[in-house]
Write an enzyme that holds these catalytic residues in place. Sequence first.
Site, short mmCIF file in Angstrom:
data_model
loop_
_atom_site.label_atom_id
_atom_site.label_comp_id
_atom_site.label_asym_id
_atom_site.label_seq_id
_atom_site.Cartn_x
_atom_site.Cartn_y
_atom_site.Cartn_z
N THR A 1 44.99 1.86 55.25
CA THR A 1 46.35 0.98 54.49
C THR A 1 46.12 1.50 53.21
O THR A 1 47.05 1.83 52.58
CB THR A 1 46.22 -0.25 54.78
OG1 THR A 1 46.44 -0.49 56.17
CG2 THR A 1 47.65 -0.86 54.24
N HIS B 1 46.86 5.14 52.57
CA HIS B 1 48.46 5.21 52.71
C HIS B 1 48.89 4.99 51.02
O HIS B 1 49.91 5.61 50.51
CB HIS B 1 49.08 4.44 53.60
CG HIS B 1 48.92 4.98 54.96
ND1 HIS B 1 49.44 6.26 55.35
CD2 HIS B 1 48.13 4.46 55.85
CE1 HIS B 1 49.14 6.33 56.53
NE2 HIS B 1 48.34 5.29 57.16
ZN ZN Z 1 42.11 -3.16 56.87
#
Ligand code: ZN
Length: 349
Positions: free
Chosen positions: A44, A47
């Site tokens: 994440t 990203h």
């Molecule tokens: Zn994580």
Amino acid sequence: MSNQMKALSKDKPEEGLWLGHHPVPEIGPDDVLIRVNKTGICGTDIHIWNWDEWAANTVPIPMITGHEFAGEIVELGRDVTGLKIGQRCSGEGHLITHDSRQSRSGKYHLDPGTRGIGVNEQGAFAQYLRLPAFNVVPLPDEIPDEIGAILDPLGNAVHTALSFEVLGEDVLITGAGPIGIMAAAVVRHAGARNVVLTDLNPDRLALAQTVVPRLRTVDVRHEELNDVIHELGMKEGFDIGLEMSGNQKALDQMVEALVMGGKIALLGIPPGKSPVDWSRIVFKAITIKGVYGREMFETWYKMIAMLQNGLDVSKVITHRFDVDQFKQGFEAMKSGKSGKVVLDWTKGR
Ligand code: ZN
């Protein structure tokens, strides 16, 4: 304590993160303030670093990123009970409401109002983190900070791996990222018979071999799952599949390799809509479960219990950096060759 702290944040709508000074968060009556010792870098965070379409549509700026952490409590809100200053802890990064139907039935991880630290709320890549006391998970002495810093992804692995009874079962895992590798370690620990992990990345498969005992890895570019099924003496195929790659081909291969009435837990996120051979799934009578986050707090309880009882995922951590070298940490993550990358926040304070 000075009222400024170091933090890694998304300051501008472009690639990168910036290490700067930010005010130490003020806590509310039900919060604690945690001094962060170690953090893990998640997909994440990559990203958000890359500022892809998902990140640009989801994350407000400026945002202190990060949600995988371990530290210790340094301040308690006035209504907090049951926790102490100096308590070592990790914590659940999903902040929930308490008034939805799901929350009120105790299924906190299914609360539709969930907000994530490091995504929707200021995160853990900082010297200090504000967290609701509800979300704190105390760490027993035998779990070091660096393992505490990867309990969030280990929790994804545990939640997925324990979705179905694995004792005595043959389990196929597709996708040998850190979570796939840790899921293999969990099902091995939980008593599965054959554990097979597939990927296209030889570095990750090699890493998996060092983390998980008696693991059969398969590079699907060079080997057929059907041959592996025969080699291992399975009569009809795998009982359970854990899909960790988000790759359409991997899911197709999994459906083919499963027994009639097999079960699939899906954690991998496909990049967009993808074609699924539903009739194959219907005729094989396959059960599919989508997995989100970690159960609060049953996943945390089981995960800590397994770590206390010999589950060892420490080798999945392949890189360690002081936070001043965070760029190297993100490079290692982006190389596709790393396991978990842990940043240390303890230097020079
Ligand atoms: Zn994580």
